[in-house]
Design an enzyme around this catalytic site. Structure first.
Site, short mmCIF file in Angstrom:
data_model
loop_
_atom_site.label_atom_id
_atom_site.label_comp_id
_atom_site.label_asym_id
_atom_site.label_seq_id
_atom_site.Cartn_x
_atom_site.Cartn_y
_atom_site.Cartn_z
N HIS A 7 -30.39 43.53 57.39
CA HIS A 7 -31.51 42.61 57.18
C HIS A 7 -32.85 43.33 57.08
CE1 HIS A 7 -32.66 38.56 56.62
NE2 HIS A 7 -31.79 38.01 57.45
N ASP B 264 -32.26 40.31 52.21
CA ASP B 264 -32.07 39.04 52.90
C ASP B 264 -30.94 38.27 52.23
OD1 ASP B 264 -33.18 37.96 50.54
OD2 ASP B 264 -35.19 38.00 51.41
#
Length: 376
Positions: free
Chosen positions: A351, A355
């Site tokens: 992350h 995303d």
């Protein structure tokens, strides 16, 4: 002068054992030549050189275990293509012991358990590597000694399993993972594959897994941030798409060596490269670049009948794609429900780098590419 060092073949590697030198002082080397053989928890690795010149000095003798980054030899880069100049004296007068027989780690472990000297076993693996099967055959052919107690099975985790555990623990601790799953209709891909294989010789037929690998490789062109490595506190994009393929090893453990430039290879070439990579991973003979170069990993448990797999990102990579088994499920096509072969594709990603939106673009790109398998 260039230094030839013990390579780092993955984030979990801290040391390696120099098994043998393929070149000697005074020999000329070019970029990509295999000049040494190293043993790690992942097996016997052929280590390539990335400088051209003459091997000037050997600093580490076979049999020595040294940390990664240790200088193993010196290469004189300004040598001409003519006759090689005499090598400069080594730091220590070279008196290396004879090179050890090439024995896979699993074969060495089994040989210790059953009381066989692996150097006396004839190797049938690539390049004469002694494999687990060779040791099993030698043990079966040996006349048992009545006084010898039966070998006790090992109960401790192997070095490879311990290494994997350490690497995965680190990955889960340091990498903020996110996970996505997407089900893909494989009707067009499997239909095309059946027709294509009917036209090919048996030895050149394709496995459906090679379609998945090629689709991921091409999809990464559209989402390049997932084809990268995390270094320190920043991401480094990769110029090439080098797909690491998770390969299970006989007796346990796994490695994920790279299929280099997977996005550029025709399916036939990619299939041959995959077969060769799998064989060498299981018998010994992987190259150092194949372990250090992967920019993403593809894993599959389809052959085990598992329908989905969520992998753990292997640092310094930033993503791993998983595929399950192709299964028949009810599917809506043109408003009608019918049976359809489908596969579940998953993405585990870092992350810090991407995303869910960008990860989703990769999975949908893979789906779109698989709907036109003839273009892969």
């Amino acid at each position: 002068m260039a230094e030839f060092v013990m390579p780092i073949l993955g984030a979990d590697m801290t040391a390696g054992t120099l098994v043998a030198w393929r070149k000697q002082p005074g020999d000329r080397v070019t970029r990509g030549d295999v000049i040494a053989e190293v043993e790690t928890e992942k097996g016997l690795i052929d280590v390539e050189v990335f400088a051209a010149g003459v091997l000037e000095r050997i600093l580490v003798a076979p049999g020595a275990t040294v940390p990664t980054g240790t200088v193993l030899a010196i290469i004189r880069e300004d040598a001409t293509d003519g006759a090689a100049a005499p090598p400069a004296p080594s730091v220590t007068p070279p008196a290396p012991p004879p090179a050890r027989a090439r024995v896979s780690p699993l074969a060495r472990k089994l040989a210790a358990q059953v009381g066989i000297d692996p150097t006396t076993v004839h190797g049938t693996g690539a390049g004469g590597v002694v494999t687990r099967e060779d040791v099993e055959h030698a043990a079966a052919a040996r006349v048992p000694s009545p006084a010898a107690p039966p070998a006790r099975p090992a109960i401790d985790l192997s070095r490879m399993r311990q290494t994997i555990a350490a690497a995965m623990t680190r990955a889960k601790r340091e990498i903020p993972h996110y996970y996505l799953a997407h089900t893909i209709d494989m009707h067009r891909a499997t239909t095309w594959l059946a027709g294509e294989n009917a036209r090919r010789p048996v030895t050149d037929r394709l496995l459906y897994g090679v379609l998945l690998i090629k689709a991921v490789a091409l999809g990464l062109r559209e989402v390049p941030e997932l084809n990268a490595r995390w270094r320190g506190d920043r991401v480094e994009a990769s110029a090439g798409v080098h797909v690491g393929v998770a390969i299970s090893l006989r007796g346990g453990g796994l490695v994920a060596p790279a299929l280099h430039d997977a996005d550029r290879q025709p399916l036939g070439d990619l299939m041959r490269a995959l077969r060769d990579l799998t064989q060498r991973a299981r018998t010994g003979g992987l190259r150092s670049s194949e372990l250090s170069d992967p920019t993403i990993t593809v894993t599959s448990l389809g052959e085990r009948g598992i329908e989905s797999v969520f992998g753990i990102v292997y640092p310094p990579q930033v993503a791993i794609v998983g595929f399950g088994a192709i299964v028949t499920r009810p599917w809506v096509v043109d408003g009608m429900i019918g049976p359809r072969p489908v596969v579940t594709a998953t993405l585990s990603a870092d992350h810090r780098v991407s995303d869910g939106h960008r990860g989703g673009l990769l999975l949908t790109a893979v789906e779109r590419l698989l709907q036109s398998p003839e273009t892969l």
